[in-house]
Design a protein around this motif. Structure first.
Motif, PDB file in Angstrom:
ATOM      1  N   GLU A 172      94.486  77.109  12.437  1.00  0.00           N
ATOM      2  CA  GLU A 172      95.545  76.180  12.813  1.00  0.00           C
ATOM      3  C   GLU A 172      96.849  76.969  12.984  1.00  0.00           C
ATOM      4  OE1 GLU A 172      94.310  71.882  11.018  1.00  0.00           O
ATOM      5  OE2 GLU A 172      95.014  73.353   9.544  1.00  0.00           O
ATOM      6  N   ASN A 191      95.687  70.734  21.196  1.00  0.00           N
ATOM      7  CA  ASN A 191      94.721  70.321  20.173  1.00  0.00           C
ATOM      8  C   ASN A 191      94.291  68.878  20.368  1.00  0.00           C
ATOM      9  OD1 ASN A 191      94.687  72.783  18.800  1.00  0.00           O
ATOM     10  ND2 ASN A 191      96.370  72.207  17.441  1.00  0.00           N
ATOM     11  N   LYS A 241      93.067  69.252  14.740  1.00  0.00           N
ATOM     12  CA  LYS A 241      93.789  70.316  14.045  1.00  0.00           C
ATOM     13  C   LYS A 241      95.267  69.967  13.964  1.00  0.00           C
ATOM     14  CE  LYS A 241      90.637  74.056  15.242  1.00  0.00           C
ATOM     15  NZ  LYS A 241      90.003  73.974  13.905  1.00  0.00           N
ATOM     16  N   ARG A 270      94.865  65.198  10.757  1.00  0.00           N
ATOM     17  CA  ARG A 270      93.692  65.580  11.543  1.00  0.00           C
ATOM     18  C   ARG A 270      92.892  64.350  11.961  1.00  0.00           C
ATOM     19  NH1 ARG A 270      92.973  69.522   6.995  1.00  0.00           N
ATOM     20  NH2 ARG A 270      94.196  71.367   7.629  1.00  0.00           N
ATOM     21  N   CYS A 280      99.282  71.512  13.710  1.00  0.00           N
ATOM     22  CA  CYS A 280     100.174  72.645  13.980  1.00  0.00           C
ATOM     23  C   CYS A 280     101.380  72.478  13.067  1.00  0.00           C
ATOM     24  CB  CYS A 280     100.591  72.646  15.445  1.00  0.00           C
ATOM     25  SG  CYS A 280     101.742  73.964  15.886  1.00  0.00           S
TER      26      CYS A 280
END
Length: 668
Positions: A73, A144, A151, A239, A153
């Motif tokens: 990540e 993503n 995921k 997520r 960030c």
């Protein structure tokens, strides 16, 4: 910042369900950056490194965050986040080589300290302008989300950097698009020496989140367990349910903004109170109290860190200073790409206007590259102000054809973030004039990122440009020269429908940053037969659009039409060279026409002073002087803003002056 008081001079730790092994892992992670910093401060005093940005007292934020995320990540740190780099197990010898400007450093000596990234370690470093990395995080998170990667960030900002417009834009885009980003604000009380009461008029960043429609959480930033547990929990939830969250980490910087600036501006009692909240001393005492850390283990961990640091330093110091390699320096400006010109598969062609050619190329590029994302104001249902993307949203979907908020800087940065995470991006400026709001992202991020640490910037910025429509000084500027001076960019400016489609396709193929200028006056005024199929035109290659022997007119964009019209009107026998690509420009074609005619004039719509013609005319004078039979001449628009009234605009443009000057050239 919340000032420390006697009631806050201790940290309360709660291990919850963390094992002894996890607690020791966090302790080891905390120790390494502190020991590195101790060593770096010694080396700084010895003159063996040039600068140091201290994270002393803030280590728990980086260590809590890096241990909370998965290794793949992305994290976007700033200059007080040494723990992110060590926490991702970056080889210390490379890290130290980076600090010393050695070849094995991540930037090959081209940038310093933490101004680098490593895709292998899923780290994207900062630039000195502080705010732009928030938009990059948006783009990474968007990739993503589009890939359904599930995921997170995480991106850092200091409290001082929150005053930047990029901070607002980055948060706003993330909130509107529900991007899986954790924004960590290291609230340490000062922006260099400026206290927070002189930066903003609120107490805590938790007050700001609701204004963006964003959740906010406050943590004690010196408590590594609080940071780790909070971010772990948020990341797990995000997520599954993508959205941005703002995390305010309350902390304090115990050393100067950078070491040379010192801390004399900090009240002594405040410094003393926060020293009692040292993240390492307090966590160490807690681990000893609960029997997880004993003297022998503590000594072993510290000794291992010191040995690893010393061994890596010896490797870095033993590396020879960089020997400059001119070929390599110039080569690394661009990501390696060898264009193969693609011919249309079918001979079928259709008459298309300039605007239709661009739309056609963009649509076929969307089909050719499923990872191509279009972004811009009003490009969705509305189809853009010039209707180039009309129908695109229905054809390709709203995920790939994205209306954006009014925030050019964030969208340009998001385009770079998409590229970092495996996508291609096209960003449409509604008008080329508006790119000034995103100037920093283009000239300091897109243009420099490959030269700095080898990362491609697979972004095309489309720029509707030019005067002639009585649109005034903010919708008519020719601003290509703003960027012509910036190494790392490629600039294209077509003059006809065939080139418009082929050059746009070529620009999108190339994983380097492009500015693609489209003259608004050409959109619906010219048309020609062009192939229906996908094709490309060679980048960096000029075109001889008309041949003659009296003189050479070198130009681009609308200038090509003006030159052709004048040549016809005056029955001139002239070479007309259409540059097509402005950066890099075709020196071979320019030299060839100068040798042929011996008389040259450069024509540009842009203002005369400091324009592209000035550079090319200077090059001709230096390299082709022996072929010249007359002074090299040039003509452009007046050195004024573009006026609104049609008669004033007509005077502003170079058409009449160009006619007079070419006659002077021919008579020379």
């Amino acid at each position: 910042m919340e000032p420390a008081t006697s009631s806050t001079t201790q940290l309360t730790f709660d291990r919850k369900d963390l094992s002894d092994e996890q607690l020791l892992t966090l302790y080891k992670s905390l120790i390494l950056p502190r020991r590195i910093e101790e060593k770096m401060l010694i080396l700084l005093r010895q003159g063996r490194i040039s600068k140091w940005f201290s994270g002393w007292g803030q280590e728990a934020i980086s260590i809590g965050a890096v241990n909370a995320l998965q290794e793949d990540e992305f994290i976007l740190p700033m200059h007080r986040n040494l723990g992110i780099f060590t926490g991702r197990n970056i080889p210390l010898e490379r890290l130290f080589a980076q600090f010393q400007g050695k070849k094995s450093g991540f930037t090959k000596g081209r940038d310093r300290s933490f101004h680098f990234g490593s895709i292998e370690h899923h780290i994207v470093g900062m630039i000195s302008h502080l705010g732009p990395q928030l938009a990059l995080a948006d783009g990474i998170a968007l990739a993503n989300k589009l890939s359904d990667e599930k995921k997170v960030c995480l991106v850092f900002s200091g409290d001082g950097a929150s005053s930047e417009g990029d901070f607002h834009e980055g948060l706003n885009v993330a909130a509107v698009w529900k991007l899986p980003v954790i924004f960590v604000i290291e609230h340490n009380g000062y922006g260099l020496s400026t206290p927070n009461e002189e930066q903003f008029a609120f107490k805590n960043f938790t007050d700001k989140g609701p204004g963006y429609g964003m959740e906010t959480v406050k943590v004690q930033g010196n408590n590594v367990l609080d940071v780790f547990q909070t971010i772990s929990s948020l990341a797990q939830d995000i997520r599954k349910n993508p959205r941005p969250v703002l995390v305010e980490a309350i902390t304090f910087r115990m050393r100067g903004h950078e070491e040379a600036s010192g801390t004399k501006y900090v009240p002594k009692d405040l410094m003393e109170e926060w020293s009692k909240l040292d993240p390492i001393d307090n966590f160490e005492a807690y681990l000893e109290d609960i029997g997880v850390l004993d003297a022998e283990t503590k000594e072993k961990i510290n000794q291992e860190a010191k040995v690893a640091i010393q061994d890596a330093l010896e490797i870095a110091f033993n590396e020879e200073p960089i020997s400059p390699n001119l070929e390599e320096e110039l080569k690394d400006i661009y990501f390696p790409f060898d264009q193969e010109v693609i011919q249309a598969k079918s001979s079928k062609s259709t008459e298309k206007r300039f605007v239709d050619a661009i739309s056609d190329g963009l649509s076929q590029s969307m089909e050719k590259f499923p990872n191509l994302i279009l972004m811009g104001q009003d490009i969705g249902e509305y189809g853009g102000v010039f209707k180039i993307t009309d129908g695109f949203k229905n054809q390709f979907g709203g995920e790939r054809v994205r209306n954006t908020p009014l925030c050019e800087s964030a969208i340009l940065g998001a385009g770079l973030g998409l590229s970092i995470n495996g996508y291609k991006a096209m960003v449409e400026m509604q008008f080329a004039d508006f790119v000034s709001v995103g100037f920093n992202q283009i000239v300091n991020n897109l243009a420099k990122i490959h030269y700095r640490w080898g990362q491609k910037a697979d972004v095309v910025v489309r720029m509707p440009t030019g005067a002639g429509m009585a649109a005034g000084p903010f919708h008519s500027q020719s601003n290509e020269a703003w960027f012509f001076h910036t190494p790392g960019l490629k600039i294209v400016y077509p003059s006809n429908p065939y080139d418009a489609k082929g050059l746009l396709n070529a620009a999108i193929e190339d994983p380097n940053p492009y500015l693609f200028f489209e003259h608004k006056g050409l959109y619906r005024s010219i048309s020609e037969e062009i192939p229906d199929d996908y094709y490309t035109v060679e980048i960096g290659k000029a075109k001889l659009v008309q041949e003659g022997d009296q003189a050479s007119i070198i130009t681009y964009g609308m200038g090509v039409l003006w030159a052709k019209q004048l040549a016809e009107e005056l029955s001139l026998s002239v070479d007309i060279v259409d540059l097509r690509t402005l950066l890099p420009w075709d020196k071979e074609a320019v030299e060839k026409t100068v040798k042929k005619t011996g008389k040259v004039i450069f024509l540009q719509e842009d203002c005369l002073t400091g324009g592209i013609g000035a550079e090319i005319c200077a090059w001709i004078s230096e390299h082709c002087f022996k072929y010249l039979d007359a002074p090299v001449m040039r003509e452009g628009s007046l050195d004024t803003p573009v006026p609104f009234a049609p008669n004033l605009e007509k005077q502003f443009l170079p058409i009449t002056r160009f006619k007079e000057k070419i006659l002077t050239l021919l008579d020379y």
